[in-house]
Design a protein around this motif. Structure first.
Motif, PDB file in Angstrom:
ATOM      1  N   THR A  47       0.833  -1.205   0.000  1.00 19.05           N
ATOM      2  CA  THR A  47       0.000   0.000   0.000  1.00 19.05           C
ATOM      3  C   THR A  47       0.867   1.254   0.000  1.00 19.05           C
ATOM      4  O   THR A  47       0.588   2.219  -0.725  1.00 19.05           O
ATOM      5  CB  THR A  47      -0.949  -0.011   1.214  1.00 19.05           C
ATOM      6  OG1 THR A  47      -1.837  -1.129   1.081  1.00 19.05           O
ATOM      7  CG2 THR A  47      -1.769   1.264   1.304  1.00 19.05           C
ATOM      8  N   GLN A  96      -7.581   0.321  -0.420  1.00 20.91           N
ATOM      9  CA  GLN A  96      -7.803  -0.826   0.455  1.00 20.91           C
ATOM     10  C   GLN A  96      -8.862  -0.468   1.502  1.00 20.91           C
ATOM     11  O   GLN A  96      -8.763   0.552   2.176  1.00 20.91           O
ATOM     12  CB  GLN A  96      -6.473  -1.172   1.138  1.00 20.91           C
ATOM     13  CG  GLN A  96      -6.561  -2.350   2.074  1.00 20.91           C
ATOM     14  CD  GLN A  96      -5.180  -2.787   2.575  1.00 20.91           C
ATOM     15  OE1 GLN A  96      -4.147  -2.226   2.197  1.00 20.91           O
ATOM     16  NE2 GLN A  96      -5.162  -3.794   3.409  1.00 20.91           N
ATOM     17  N   ASP A 176      -6.229  -1.883  -4.678  1.00 23.80           N
ATOM     18  CA  ASP A 176      -5.493  -2.356  -3.497  1.00 23.80           C
ATOM     19  C   ASP A 176      -6.374  -3.317  -2.704  1.00 23.80           C
ATOM     20  O   ASP A 176      -7.360  -2.889  -2.099  1.00 23.80           O
ATOM     21  CB  ASP A 176      -5.084  -1.149  -2.641  1.00 23.80           C
ATOM     22  CG  ASP A 176      -4.053  -1.519  -1.572  1.00 23.80           C
ATOM     23  OD1 ASP A 176      -3.769  -2.717  -1.397  1.00 23.80           O
ATOM     24  OD2 ASP A 176      -3.539  -0.595  -0.913  1.00 23.80           O
ATOM     25  N   GLU A 177      -6.019  -4.580  -2.723  1.00 25.74           N
ATOM     26  CA  GLU A 177      -6.782  -5.643  -2.039  1.00 25.74           C
ATOM     27  C   GLU A 177      -8.273  -5.544  -2.371  1.00 25.74           C
ATOM     28  O   GLU A 177      -9.110  -5.465  -1.467  1.00 25.74           O
ATOM     29  CB  GLU A 177      -6.589  -5.554  -0.512  1.00 25.74           C
ATOM     30  CG  GLU A 177      -5.138  -5.470  -0.061  1.00 25.74           C
ATOM     31  CD  GLU A 177      -4.547  -6.821   0.330  1.00 25.74           C
ATOM     32  OE1 GLU A 177      -5.228  -7.857   0.104  1.00 25.74           O
ATOM     33  OE2 GLU A 177      -3.409  -6.838   0.818  1.00 25.74           O
TER      34      GLU A 177
HETATM   35 MG   LIG Z   1      -2.016  -2.796   2.217  1.00 18.59          MG
END
Ligand SMILES: [Mg+2]
Ligand SMILES: Nc1ncnc2c1ncn2[C@@H]1O[C@H](COP(=O)(O)OP(=O)(O)O)[C@@H](O)[C@H]1O
Length: 280
Positions: A47, A96, A176-177
């Motif tokens: 991240t 995320q 992100d994720e």
């Molecule tokens: Mg992360």
């Protein structure tokens, strides 16, 4: 020309307790129409690296070195005015956990409207049509525009986040994720959606994940991070067949069919709801 080239990216956090180097000497390239998987255990700096690309690091974050060349221009050396014209428009990100941070007292449509107003310069009269178009891209019925986040399933909330990230037709999309909080069937739907959107709009996409199964199924290239550094980088097949780093080898040991790890991983994602391997 390469769509996105990241060179020697190094990021530190400066806190009361000291300096922590979260990303060190990261290098990678992303081509138009391709998917890069960024994989590594929780805390390895994924991240941080992506927030540095976007120049959205938190207060304590410092970019120590590097360049982020997007379409020939270095994002890290742009003036704030140039950055405003580039961030969200040319490079965009689904954060995320953001799908769980939608404002609960505002309709999803109004939150998409805000993303459009902030980042896009379409005439006001066209905003409503634009919201409906974006919802349509991500497979959400336009009647959901006036509903609240709690009336959306997890998958639909993630679709809404993706719609916001698409508001300005970016050339690079970072996710992100994107599937971490979702169950396995919905994970596959979201990954399929990202893959379909990529085909339709031909952007480059970076999928950040700790799930190697997703990488095997959806990515062209893989970057493995460990402790802030890149330990493996290359084409999907190359990584699965010739792992250089012990960390990656440990990751792959979770998959018994080493002769055909890609098929093995893909079948796990498709047919075994609990078998998607996590390296968290
Ligand atoms: Mg992360
Ligand atoms: N705002 C911050 N201040 C200080 N350290 C941070 C901050 N954000 C993240 N870190 C540290 O940087 C490292 C990398 O974090 P992160 O980039 O979130 O990893 P990942 O996304 O791979 O889980 C971790 O050790 C984390 O504790």
């Amino acid at each position: 020309m390469m769509l996105l080239s990241v060179r020697n990216l190094t990021v530190e956090y400066h806190t009361d307790t000291g300096i922590y180097r979260a990303v060190e000497g990261l290098n990678f390239d992303l081509e138009q129409g391709k998917t890069l998987g960024l994989v590594g255990e929780s805390g390895c700096g994924k991240t941080t690296a992506m927030m540095a690309l976007m120049r959205l690091l938190p207060e304590a974050g410092r970019i120590i070195s590097g360049s982020v060349i997007l379409d020939g221009r270095d994002l890290l050396r742009m003036s704030l005015a140039e950055l405003r014209e580039t961030r969200w428009k040319d490079i965009s990100m689904v954060f995320q956990g953001a799908m769980n941070a939608l404002n609960p007292v505002r309709t999803v449509g109004s939150q998409i409207r805000e993303a459009i107003r902030l980042h896009n310069s379409i005439p006001k009269g066209q905003t409503e049509k634009e919201i409906e178009k974006l919802l349509d891209y991500v497979g959400v019925a336009k009647s959901y525009k006036d509903r609240y986040p709690h009336q959306f399933s997890g998958g639909m909330r993630q679709r809404a986040m993706i719609a916001m990230a698409l508001a300005c037709q970016p050339k690079v999309l970072i996710a992100d994720e994107p599937t971490t909080a979702l169950d396995v069937m919905v994970q596959a739907q979201i990954m399929d959606l990202l893959s379909d959107l990529k085909s339709e709009f031909n952007f480059g996409i970076i999928i950040v994940t700790h799930d190697l199964g997703l990488i095997a199924e959806y990515c062209d290239k893989v970057l493995v991070m460990y402790g802030g550094r890149m330990v493996e980088y290359g084409d999907l097949n190359q990584i699965f067949h010739h792992t250089a780093h012990p960390y990656t080898q440990r990751l792959l040991q979770a998959f018994p069919d080493i002769e055909n790890p890609k098929a093995e991983l893909a079948s796990r994602i498709g047919f075994h709801p609990r078998a998607s391997t996590s390296i968290k």
